[in-house]
Design a protein around this motif. Structure first.
Motif, PDB file in Angstrom:
ATOM      1  N   LEU A  76      12.094  54.657   3.291  1.00 30.75           N
ATOM      2  CA  LEU A  76      11.196  54.446   4.428  1.00 30.75           C
ATOM      3  C   LEU A  76      10.793  52.976   4.510  1.00 30.75           C
ATOM      4  O   LEU A  76      10.524  52.333   3.494  1.00 30.75           O
ATOM      5  CB  LEU A  76       9.931  55.307   4.290  1.00 30.75           C
ATOM      6  CG  LEU A  76      10.090  56.821   4.456  1.00 30.75           C
ATOM      7  CD1 LEU A  76       8.719  57.491   4.352  1.00 30.75           C
ATOM      8  CD2 LEU A  76      10.745  57.166   5.784  1.00 30.75           C
ATOM      9  N   THR A  77      10.743  52.465   5.717  1.00 29.98           N
ATOM     10  CA  THR A  77      10.336  51.076   5.928  1.00 29.98           C
ATOM     11  C   THR A  77       9.256  51.021   6.998  1.00 29.98           C
ATOM     12  O   THR A  77       9.133  51.923   7.835  1.00 29.98           O
ATOM     13  CB  THR A  77      11.532  50.208   6.369  1.00 29.98           C
ATOM     14  OG1 THR A  77      12.085  50.745   7.589  1.00 29.98           O
ATOM     15  CG2 THR A  77      12.607  50.185   5.300  1.00 29.98           C
ATOM     16  N   GLY A  78       8.470  49.971   6.967  1.00 28.02           N
ATOM     17  CA  GLY A  78       7.448  49.767   7.993  1.00 28.02           C
ATOM     18  C   GLY A  78       6.079  50.273   7.606  1.00 28.02           C
ATOM     19  O   GLY A  78       5.069  49.729   8.026  1.00 28.02           O
ATOM     20  N   THR A 106       3.178  47.852   6.826  1.00 32.71           N
ATOM     21  CA  THR A 106       3.500  46.671   6.028  1.00 32.71           C
ATOM     22  C   THR A 106       3.393  45.398   6.865  1.00 32.71           C
ATOM     23  O   THR A 106       4.343  44.620   7.009  1.00 32.71           O
ATOM     24  CB  THR A 106       4.908  46.801   5.425  1.00 32.71           C
ATOM     25  OG1 THR A 106       5.847  47.086   6.485  1.00 32.71           O
ATOM     26  CG2 THR A 106       4.964  47.909   4.403  1.00 32.71           C
ATOM     27  N   VAL A 107       2.209  45.183   7.413  1.00 35.42           N
ATOM     28  CA  VAL A 107       1.891  43.962   8.152  1.00 35.42           C
ATOM     29  C   VAL A 107       0.518  43.490   7.674  1.00 35.42           C
ATOM     30  O   VAL A 107      -0.276  44.294   7.169  1.00 35.42           O
ATOM     31  CB  VAL A 107       1.862  44.208   9.679  1.00 35.42           C
ATOM     32  CG1 VAL A 107       3.251  44.594  10.176  1.00 35.42           C
ATOM     33  CG2 VAL A 107       0.852  45.285  10.046  1.00 35.42           C
ATOM     34  N   ASN A 109      -3.246  42.697   7.113  1.00 39.06           N
ATOM     35  CA  ASN A 109      -4.528  43.261   7.552  1.00 39.06           C
ATOM     36  C   ASN A 109      -4.411  44.613   8.258  1.00 39.06           C
ATOM     37  O   ASN A 109      -5.277  44.977   9.069  1.00 39.06           O
ATOM     38  CB  ASN A 109      -5.260  42.267   8.477  1.00 39.06           C
ATOM     39  CG  ASN A 109      -5.493  40.925   7.815  1.00 39.06           C
ATOM     40  OD1 ASN A 109      -5.867  40.853   6.647  1.00 39.06           O
ATOM     41  ND2 ASN A 109      -5.250  39.841   8.558  1.00 39.06           N
ATOM     42  N   ALA A 110      -3.362  45.338   7.968  1.00 42.90           N
ATOM     43  CA  ALA A 110      -3.185  46.648   8.594  1.00 42.90           C
ATOM     44  C   ALA A 110      -4.188  47.637   8.003  1.00 42.90           C
ATOM     45  O   ALA A 110      -4.439  47.637   6.793  1.00 42.90           O
ATOM     46  CB  ALA A 110      -1.773  47.148   8.381  1.00 42.90           C
ATOM     47  N   PRO A 111      -4.783  48.493   8.842  1.00 39.19           N
ATOM     48  CA  PRO A 111      -5.720  49.501   8.323  1.00 39.19           C
ATOM     49  C   PRO A 111      -4.969  50.589   7.561  1.00 39.19           C
ATOM     50  O   PRO A 111      -3.778  50.832   7.804  1.00 39.19           O
ATOM     51  CB  PRO A 111      -6.362  50.062   9.591  1.00 39.19           C
ATOM     52  CG  PRO A 111      -5.306  49.881  10.649  1.00 39.19           C
ATOM     53  CD  PRO A 111      -4.618  48.587  10.308  1.00 39.19           C
ATOM     54  N   THR A 112      -5.657  51.233   6.650  1.00 39.93           N
ATOM     55  CA  THR A 112      -5.080  52.354   5.913  1.00 39.93           C
ATOM     56  C   THR A 112      -5.663  53.644   6.457  1.00 39.93           C
ATOM     57  O   THR A 112      -6.882  53.803   6.534  1.00 39.93           O
ATOM     58  CB  THR A 112      -5.394  52.237   4.405  1.00 39.93           C
ATOM     59  OG1 THR A 112      -4.821  51.029   3.907  1.00 39.93           O
ATOM     60  CG2 THR A 112      -4.800  53.413   3.642  1.00 39.93           C
TER      61      THR A 112
END
Length: 233
Positions: A76-78, A106-107, A109-112
């Motif tokens: 899986l990517t992204g 995988t950018v 400051n991306a929220p979790t």
């Protein structure tokens, strides 16, 4: 001579009786064993929910599930997925697994957020992701966020169970069954974030999953302050 013959006949009859009793005992034991095996087999069959999803006995992510998850998500990517709670399984030609995860793009400051990752594991041990159900529900980090603290284990506690049960006393329209305790927050009392199975209070309704926030005050009162749903990609 006649006396000796009578004695021999008596001995023969006694030996025959003993043999008959032994044979009868053996048949009884074999029958009891067969009955026991049949009963155990029936019990096991009744516990086997092949063809349908079964709620996990424990939401804890075991080493075996970690291995299956790692294998299935390797390509899986992204988005990075971190397993949080094991939710359910389904026996097919192999096994389907439903795992609640924390998902982070995988950018910078991306929220979790929370997401369900569905995995199919075949009979040869191969595994692949079959479906992902996402949400916009902010996941709690291990270091705490806004006073929320991620639980060390997703297993429900007695206090969390009691709080949810109390909060659901006046609930209408749906029934919430707790699956995993995700986080807690100490306020003037305690907030609990709980993954639940939601079943609408109508005939033949399909169940779904929601994350419920329950507030329990210091006097033992409790109420549901928020519910959040998932959506399929």
């Amino acid at each position: 001579m006649k006396k000796i013959l009578s004695i021999l006949i008596c001995i023969s009859l006694i030996l025959a009786s003993v043999a008959a009793l032994a044979a009868c005992s053996k048949q009884t034991n074999e029958k009891e064993q067969t009955t026991k095996q049949t009963t155990e087999g029936t019990s096991e069959a009744n516990n086997n929910t092949a063809g349908g999803w079964s709620k996990a006995e424990s939401p804890v992510i075991t080493d075996d599930i970690k291995k299956v998850f790692k294998k299935a998500t390797a390509e899986l990517t992204g988005v990075e997925y971190e397993p949080v709670a094991y939710v359910a399984s389904q026996v097919v030609a192999g096994t389907n697994h439903c795992v609640l995860c924390k998902a982070t793009a995988t950018v910078p400051n991306a929220p979790t957020t929370y997401a369900f990752v569905y995995i199919y594991e075949d009979l040869k041990g191969n595994a692949e992701v079959s479906k992902i159900v996402s949400s916009e529900i902010a996941a709690v980090s291990s270091t705490g966020d806004g006073g929320w603290v991620e639980t060390q284990t997703p297993e429900m506690t007695d206090k969390a169970n009691k709080a949810l049960e109390k909060a659901c006393e006046t609930l209408t329209g749906a029934e919430y069954t707790p699956i995993a305790l995700l986080a807690t927050q100490l306020v003037a009392g305690t907030n609990y974030r709980i993954l639940c199975e939601s079943t609408p209070s109508v005939p033949n309704a399909e169940s779904g999953y929601v994350i419920v926030t329950v507030y329990a005050d210091l006097e033992g009162n409790a109420e549901i302050t928020d519910t959040a749903e998932f959506y399929e990609e």
